[in-house]
Design a protein around this motif. Structure first.
Motif, PDB file in Angstrom:
ATOM      1  N   ARG A  28       0.856  -1.186   0.000  1.00  0.00           N
ATOM      2  CA  ARG A  28       0.000   0.000   0.000  1.00  0.00           C
ATOM      3  C   ARG A  28       0.889   1.232   0.000  1.00  0.00           C
ATOM      4  O   ARG A  28       1.298   1.740   1.054  1.00  0.00           O
ATOM      5  N   SER A  30       0.675   4.431  -0.389  1.00  0.00           N
ATOM      6  CA  SER A  30       0.377   5.685   0.298  1.00  0.00           C
ATOM      7  C   SER A  30       0.738   5.651   1.781  1.00  0.00           C
ATOM      8  O   SER A  30       0.915   6.706   2.404  1.00  0.00           O
ATOM      9  N   ASP A  31       0.859   4.464   2.351  1.00  0.00           N
ATOM     10  CA  ASP A  31       1.178   4.349   3.771  1.00  0.00           C
ATOM     11  C   ASP A  31       2.671   4.441   4.063  1.00  0.00           C
ATOM     12  O   ASP A  31       3.070   4.583   5.219  1.00  0.00           O
ATOM     13  N   TYR A  32       3.485   4.351   3.044  1.00  0.00           N
ATOM     14  CA  TYR A  32       4.919   4.212   3.221  1.00  0.00           C
ATOM     15  C   TYR A  32       5.663   5.536   3.099  1.00  0.00           C
ATOM     16  O   TYR A  32       5.299   6.399   2.301  1.00  0.00           O
ATOM     17  N   SER A  52       7.345  11.733   3.748  1.00  0.00           N
ATOM     18  CA  SER A  52       6.627  10.883   4.672  1.00  0.00           C
ATOM     19  C   SER A  52       5.284  11.505   5.006  1.00  0.00           C
ATOM     20  O   SER A  52       5.181  12.715   5.148  1.00  0.00           O
ATOM     21  N   HIS A  53       4.266  10.667   5.156  1.00  0.00           N
ATOM     22  CA  HIS A  53       2.967  11.235   5.488  1.00  0.00           C
ATOM     23  C   HIS A  53       2.902  11.541   6.972  1.00  0.00           C
ATOM     24  O   HIS A  53       3.463  10.829   7.807  1.00  0.00           O
ATOM     25  N   SER A  56      -3.588  12.021   7.041  1.00  0.00           N
ATOM     26  CA  SER A  56      -4.259  11.319   5.960  1.00  0.00           C
ATOM     27  C   SER A  56      -3.934  11.921   4.597  1.00  0.00           C
ATOM     28  O   SER A  56      -3.922  11.217   3.599  1.00  0.00           O
ATOM     29  N   ASN A  77       0.552   9.148  -5.393  1.00  0.00           N
ATOM     30  CA  ASN A  77       0.031   7.910  -4.823  1.00  0.00           C
ATOM     31  C   ASN A  77      -0.859   7.156  -5.808  1.00  0.00           C
ATOM     32  O   ASN A  77      -0.964   5.923  -5.742  1.00  0.00           O
ATOM     33  N   TYR A 103       8.159   1.245   6.210  1.00  0.00           N
ATOM     34  CA  TYR A 103       6.947   1.256   7.027  1.00  0.00           C
ATOM     35  C   TYR A 103       7.266   0.496   8.303  1.00  0.00           C
ATOM     36  O   TYR A 103       7.586  -0.691   8.254  1.00  0.00           O
TER      37      TYR A 103
END
Length: 119
Positions: A28, A30-32, A52-53, A56, A77, A103
């Motif tokens: 996934r 977008s989570d990384y 990095s996020h 959201s 993304n 992650y």
């Protein structure tokens, strides 16, 4: 499985520009946290930039001092791709550039792409 494929490297003259891409699959995206590293001959691998996020929809970017103001990291993304725009390239930017996806305690690396700055 996790796969990262870099592209866009090549030979460029000092002062020139290159744009690197790293396309990811198997996780996934977008989570990384996505990073670019580089390794010059005879030197240790070093962090160039990461994105990095922090929520959201928000992301934070960080750069090595040596590339601040010249390189820009970005991500799409929807395309599972992270980019590194490199401007005003210098001889000392010559290296193999690697993409990394992180992650938690998990790190995954691409195979690298060569960037050579030469006149």
């Amino acid at each position: 499985q996790v796969q990262l494929v870099e592209s866009g490297g090549g030979l460029v003259q000092p002062g020139g520009s290159l744009s690197l891409s790293c396309t990811a699959s198997g996780f996934r995206f977008s989570d990384y946290t996505m990073s670019w590293y580089r390794q010059a001959p005879g030197k240790a691998r070093e962090l160039v930039a990461y994105i990095s996020h922090i929520g959201s929809t928000n992301y934070v970017e960080k750069y090595a001092d040596s590339v601040k103001g010249r390189f820009t990291i970005s991500r799409d993304n929807a395309k599972n791709t992270v980019y590194l725009q490199m401007n005003n390239l210098k001889f000392e930017d010559t290296a193999v550039y690697y993409c990394k996806a992180s992650y938690g305690w998990s790190d995954n690396w691409g195979q690298g792409t060569q960037v050579t700055v030469s006149s």
